[in-house]
Design an enzyme around this catalytic site. Structure first.
Site, PDB file in Angstrom:
ATOM      1  N   CYS A 192       2.989   2.511  -2.865  1.00 40.82           N
ATOM      2  CA  CYS A 192       3.164   3.773  -2.160  1.00 40.82           C
ATOM      3  C   CYS A 192       4.511   4.408  -2.490  1.00 40.82           C
ATOM      4  O   CYS A 192       5.468   4.318  -1.731  1.00 40.82           O
ATOM      5  CB  CYS A 192       3.019   3.621  -0.653  1.00 40.82           C
ATOM      6  N   CYS A 370      -1.560   9.780  -1.556  1.00 38.33           N
ATOM      7  CA  CYS A 370      -0.320   9.479  -0.859  1.00 38.33           C
ATOM      8  C   CYS A 370      -0.100  10.536   0.225  1.00 38.33           C
ATOM      9  O   CYS A 370       0.275  11.668  -0.081  1.00 38.33           O
ATOM     10  CB  CYS A 370       0.858   9.482  -1.834  1.00 38.33           C
TER      11      CYS A 370
END
Length: 441
Positions: A192, A370
């Site tokens: 991430c 994301c």
């Protein structure tokens, strides 16, 4: 205070997708065990694929190797570090998420030998398999920064990448008075890639809400040459940075933390040998990360140590009875939970074809997502493919901050994770897209 035992655990165990190994118990058996489908790792990829394989070939033919007693939904840790969610809400027992009837081998993988189709665990147990799914995640390397992990014993420093340190981020933010609030991005791949800056935006929002922002200098020191890898979303993030008076320093890599003096040392990656010392009132560390050491030391690895899989089918390039999912693979896309959700459906289809001696016919396009949290009520939802091209779900510009996307990230996605994805009942190419289409029906 974080105990030294807990800090040592930060360097001992890999993090598998969305699960973190915090505890280790052993099965204390040396008898050889054989399974048609052996899954390594009980994170998001491992548990979801265990559930899918249970339905495909029967629970008695599937085993999952996972040492941790707890399973964590890591995407929520950004909000835990900002005080918007509790750490307790992010975890459940591994026993409660393990697919019923599937064998849980409560050990740590020690060695993989694909030439003999065997796996050895740390208690000496040898497991053999017909087919292997590797979902061992990434390894966190706090120890590669001088002064860590022992520096976490001091206040004013935290990290949202570990259950042992995520609450320290919130404590440091609450106790902030005045000075520098520093947020870092290491010179390695990370899971991430938006998370290191999400906590910066949330910290800015918190300091504004509590009247401390004028006394704060907020800086984001990233090893990258860009703020975000996809231009469409990067442009929006730069606008936010300028509007909120945030300082972004590119190509700056954290190499040392002097926690007793509240100093962080950065190297300039464009000028080797040049370093800079920054005093901090709050420091959020994103640790260097790398491939699982078990994979790195096996014939399954590519030159960099990642699981070497076909980017279209997720089947291993040299061992056709081995498959991979999630952060441990060398798939050329961002390492996120949404990517794992997309990959799980592709991998299920690939394996179903291989079991029938047929050629895999579904291709993974590299979809990943994301949700870039920019405040306590807004999110920019970045979705893109292998080529870095936006692959958006909704019929509006997702590069704009939106409240709807925040509620999806903070409230809806955790529910779908626990009650759908882990059971192999939700997810697929573009999981947000699938959700949107369901809502339209």
């Amino acid at each position: 205070m974080v105990s030294m035992a807990a800090l040592r655990r930060l360097t001992q165990y890999p993090t598998r997708g969305i699960a973190v190994s915090a505890l280790h118990t052993s099965s204390h058996t040396s008898a050889k065990q054989h399974y048609k489908m052996l899954v390594l790792g009980g994170g998001s990829g491992g548990i979801s694929m265990g559930a899918r394989m249970k339905r495909m070939i029967g629970a008695e033919n599937v085993a999952v190797v996972e040492p941790s007693e707890m399973h964590y939904y890591q995407p929520i840790w950004t909000l835990v570090g900002a005080g918007a969610k509790t750490a307790a809400s992010s975890g459940r027992t591994t026993a409660s998420v393990m697919p019923s009837g599937v064998k849980w081998v409560k050990s740590k993988v020690q060695e993989i030998n694909p030439d003999t189709s065997t796996v050895r665990t740390d208690d000496g147990t040898e497991l053999s398999y017909e087919y292997l799914i590797v979902a061992l995640g990434m390894q966190l390397h706090y120890e590669k920064i001088k002064g860590l992990p022992e520096g976490f014993e001091h206040p004013k420093i935290g990290s949202n990448y570990s259950i042992q340190t995520v609450e320290k981020t919130w404590k440091a933010l609450q106790n902030f008075k005045e000075g520098n609030a520093v947020f870092t991005f290491p010179n390695t791949p990370v899971k991430c890639a938006g998370a290191p800056q999400k906590i910066m935006y949330l910290s800015d929002a918190f300091l504004r809400k509590t009247g401390k922002r004028e006394k704060a200098s907020i800086m984001y020191n990233t090893s990258l040459p860009v703020l975000f890898g996809i231009k469409k979303y990067a442009d929006s993030l730069w606008d936010i940075v300028k509007r909120r008076d945030l300082q972004v320093n590119l190509r700056q890599n954290l190499i040392e933390v002097r926690a007793d003096r509240q100093e962080a040392v950065f190297e300039n990656l464009d000028k080797p040998g040049e370093t800079k010392v920054i005093e901090y009132e709050m420091l959020h560390v994103t640790p260097p990360m790398g491939p699982s050491l078990v994979i790195k030391g096996s014939p399954l690895a590519d030159e960099a140590g990642w699981l070497d899989v076909n980017k279209d089918t997720l089947q291993h390039k040299r061992y056709p009875n081995v498959f991979g999912i999630g952060d441990c693979t060398n798939l050329p896309t961002a390492k996120t939970g949404a990517a794992v959700a997309a990959q799980s459906a592709i991998l299920k289809r690939t394996i179903s074809k291989v079991l029938k001696n047929e050629k895999p016919d579904t291709r993974y396009d590299g979809y990943t997502s994301c949700p870039l949290i920019t405040s306590y009520s807004t999110v920019i939802l970045a979705e893109f493919d292998y080529n870095g091209e936006p692959l958006e779900t909704f019929p509006f510009n997702q590069a704009k901050e939106r409240r709807l996307m925040y509620h999806m990230k903070a409230d809806l996605m955790p529910h779908l994770y626990w009650h759908g994805f882990l059971g192999g009942l939700w997810g697929g190419p573009g999981p947000y897209r699938k959700l949107f289409h369901l809502g339209m029906k």
